[in-house]
Design a protein around this motif. Structure first.
Motif, PDB file in Angstrom:
ATOM      1  N   UNK A  73       0.828  -1.216   0.000  1.00  0.00           N
ATOM      2  CA  UNK A  73       0.000   0.000   0.000  1.00  0.00           C
ATOM      3  C   UNK A  73       0.858   1.260   0.000  1.00  0.00           C
ATOM      4  N   UNK A  74       2.104   1.162   0.543  1.00  0.00           N
ATOM      5  CA  UNK A  74       2.973   2.342   0.624  1.00  0.00           C
ATOM      6  C   UNK A  74       3.701   2.589  -0.691  1.00  0.00           C
ATOM      7  N   UNK A  75       3.666   1.609  -1.598  1.00  0.00           N
ATOM      8  CA  UNK A  75       4.425   1.709  -2.850  1.00  0.00           C
ATOM      9  C   UNK A  75       3.694   2.634  -3.834  1.00  0.00           C
ATOM     10  N   UNK A  76       4.237   3.842  -4.060  1.00  0.00           N
ATOM     11  CA  UNK A  76       3.545   4.818  -4.906  1.00  0.00           C
ATOM     12  C   UNK A  76       3.603   4.428  -6.385  1.00  0.00           C
ATOM     13  N   UNK A  77       4.518   3.505  -6.730  1.00  0.00           N
ATOM     14  CA  UNK A  77       4.617   3.145  -8.146  1.00  0.00           C
ATOM     15  C   UNK A  77       3.496   2.188  -8.554  1.00  0.00           C
ATOM     16  N   UNK A  78       2.748   1.683  -7.585  1.00  0.00           N
ATOM     17  CA  UNK A  78       1.670   0.760  -7.924  1.00  0.00           C
ATOM     18  C   UNK A  78       0.393   1.535  -8.255  1.00  0.00           C
ATOM     19  N   UNK A  79      -0.489   0.891  -8.990  1.00  0.00           N
ATOM     20  CA  UNK A  79      -1.744   1.523  -9.392  1.00  0.00           C
ATOM     21  C   UNK A  79      -2.772   1.404  -8.264  1.00  0.00           C
ATOM     22  N   UNK A  80      -3.046   2.495  -7.599  1.00  0.00           N
ATOM     23  CA  UNK A  80      -3.965   2.457  -6.453  1.00  0.00           C
ATOM     24  C   UNK A  80      -5.431   2.562  -6.861  1.00  0.00           C
ATOM     25  N   UNK A  81      -5.665   2.674  -8.148  1.00  0.00           N
ATOM     26  CA  UNK A  81      -7.052   2.706  -8.623  1.00  0.00           C
ATOM     27  C   UNK A  81      -7.520   1.314  -9.073  1.00  0.00           C
ATOM     28  N   UNK A  82      -6.650   0.361  -8.876  1.00  0.00           N
ATOM     29  CA  UNK A  82      -6.975  -1.025  -9.220  1.00  0.00           C
ATOM     30  C   UNK A  82      -6.812  -1.872  -7.959  1.00  0.00           C
TER      31      UNK A  82
END
Lengths: 200, 358
Positions: A73-82
């Motif tokens: 959850x802390x990884x900003x490079x991941x897509x948080x809208x998915x």
């Protein structure tokens, strides 16, 4: 079983409470511990203690974590809208191992199963709805077991989540890669034929 | 499919027994209590993963023993080994070709079987669950998916009943949850209903043919499939019944209330059939079961005739034997207290039989 030592007996009984461990295996583990050097035991003690004292659940997705927000959850490079919805943390590890997914997760903590006394209110659903509202989520993927309970939970969630205007999808099911057709189980094969896809 | 060798280990009253089968028609004979029925049941068990007579697994273990094992060599295109073992405290292991099944349901249908036993009269006298079981056992042997959907339906129904009971007690109702369970039930029920309906249509003519032949009478017979789903789907039914179901705390209507009604000249067989008609009806049902399985599977099922003279007079028994000894039938196992009767019948039919004394 007769033990010469009460300490050993207690240890065996404790190990035998683990899933998949019977009395005999428990005894092997205990005898293994006796033979190990003291510093190795300290390492084991420490890790058990840290599980007890330091491990928390991520306040966002519900996965186990070292801090309030887990590494995913802390990884900003991941897509948080998915968001991929799973039953428990083992499913997260399974999907992470595929290296095919760069979105985030949501851990339900179980499946709806009234026979076992588990209803929707016992699962981590309210927080999922909150996340969808707060983060303007584009898509939720249901990655639940292909069982009756998994299907019921998926259907229940999709009903509730669609009301929020999110796209809801589910894992496709079919023949395993590298599997020979003649060895595929008949039910999977039957459904794969019914739910065939265009060749591309 | 031919059973060649059968071994029993501490199974019911057999401590250790081994049989080798050399003819297509095998007759086990011996006094009452010799264990004739148990041998037939062991064969049934290897086909259906469970006993025909005793549903409590542990009760099949010989007294004061820890396990039972039943083993057979069966010839298909090549010889295969089938084995079932039940151990106290460990449950059941079932092997085919030395490989253990993860799901017992995967075995159902590999070795089709028909049993005719004195207790079959239940099919006519008892409640509808006996008749559903009759359809389910048949369809499970011919359609893998049917059995899976049946398991799903049963589980979903259990969930729904539990949820209804909880809502009934607490006064709070989660309609989303009921919608979800209704949806699951509907998916399974739609499949099962379609299969049962098609089955009855296909099965009826087979049955009627056998009944006419056995009874040599002109009365008309009927198998009528009755279902709550005849004019609405399960989801509509559950929706309409929801408030009633919530009141009573269980699912009132649905596929689990299906029945197969037996009629004679349009009237209920159970009430208006004579003893003879009822006997003929039962045998015809079983022979039609045999035919149905044979057509679906492409080979003859094993036929088990337990204590057939117990319930049939000699004339009917002779008729039946003549029928099953004819072409198209495969391996037949018969149990009887008096071998002379069977011998006489098969002698007139000019059929070789193997006698095994117990």
């Amino acid at each position: 079983m007769n033990f010469s030592s009460k300490i050993i007996e207690q240890a065996v009984n404790e190990f035998a409470r683990f899933p998949g461990i019977g009395k005999k295996t428990a005894m092997r583990l205990v005898f293994h511990l006796i033979k190990r050097p003291a510093n190795e035991l300290e390492g084991l003690e420490e890790s058990i203690q840290r599980i007890r004292e330091e491990l928390v659940f991520c306040s966002t997705c519900g996965n186990v974590s070292d801090s309030e927000t887990c590494a995913i959850c802390a990884d900003r490079s991941r897509n948080h809208k998915l968001i991929c919805v799973v039953e428990d943390m083992r499913d997260v590890m399974a999907i992470e191992n595929t290296s095919q997914y760069r979105g985030v997760y949501h851990i339900l903590g179980g499946l709806i199963s009234p026979i076992d006394g588990v209803g929707p209110e016992d699962l981590n659903i309210d927080k999922l709805e909150q996340r969808i509202k707060d983060q303007e989520v584009d898509e939720v993927i249901m990655a639940l077991s292909a069982t009756m309970e998994g299907d019921t939970t998926g259907f229940y969630l999709s009903r509730r989540l669609k009301a929020l205007g999110t796209k809801v999808s589910t894992l496709s099911r079919g023949i395993s890669i590298g599997g020979e057709l003649e060895y595929a189980d008949e039910i999977t094969l039957g459904r794969s034929i019914a739910a065939r896809v265009p060749f591309d | 499919m031919k059973f060649q060798v059968l071994k029993l280990n501490t199974f019911k009253n057999h401590s250790k027994a081994q049989f080798r089968f050399e003819e297509d028609i095998v007759v086990f004979h011996g006094p009452n209590g010799a264990g004739k029925t148990n041998v037939l049941d062991a064969i049934y068990l290897l086909c259906m993963c469970r006993s025909y007579f005793q549903h409590a697994e542990l009760a099949n273990i010989q007294h004061e023993q820890d396990f039972y094992a039943v083993f057979a060599k069966v010839l298909f295109d090549e010889e295969q080994e089938v084995a079932c073992m039940v151990k106290r405290g460990e449950g059941k292991t079932f092997r085919f070709n030395k490989e253990e099944y993860q799901r017992l349901s995967d075995h159902i249908g590999k070795m089709p079987v028909v049993m005719i036993a004195p207790g079959d009269i239940r099919l006519i006298n008892e409640y509808s669950d006996e008749r559903r079981k009759f359809m389910d056992q048949l369809l499970s042997q011919t359609d893998q998916n049917y059995l899976q959907e049946l398991i799903v339906y049963g589980r979903a129904l259990e969930h729904r009943n539990k949820a209804l009971k909880q809502f009934n007690e607490s006064g709070y109702v989660d309609h989303h949850l009921l919608d979800s369970l209704d949806h699951q039930l509907n998916k399974a029920a739609t499949y099962l209903y379609g299969k049962r309906k098609a089955f009855v249509a296909e099965f009826s003519p087979l049955f009627e043919m056998h009944y006419k032949e056995l009874s040599q009478a002109k009365e008309s017979t009927g198998l009528v499939y009755e279902s709550d789903l005849a004019d609405q789907n399960m989801e509509q039914l559950l929706k309409a019944n929801r408030s009633k179901d919530l009141d009573i705390g269980r699912t009132d209507g649905g596929l689990h209330k299906d029945d197969l009604k037996f009629t004679l000249n349009g009237y209920a067989l159970k009430k208006f059939g004579s003893q003879g008609q009822i006997k003929s009806f039962l045998i015809a049902l079983k022979l039609a079961q045999f035919d149905f399985l044979k057509v679906q599977k492409g080979f003859a099922p094993v036929l088990l005739l337990d204590d057939i003279f117990e319930k049939l007079d000699e004339q009917r028994a002779t008729q039946l034997m003549a029928r099953v000894a004819g072409t198209g039938y495969g391996q037949i196992f018969i149990s009887d207290t008096h071998p002379e009767r069977v011998c006489r019948i098969f002698e007139t039919l000019d059929k070789p039989i193997q006698l095994i004394a117990l």
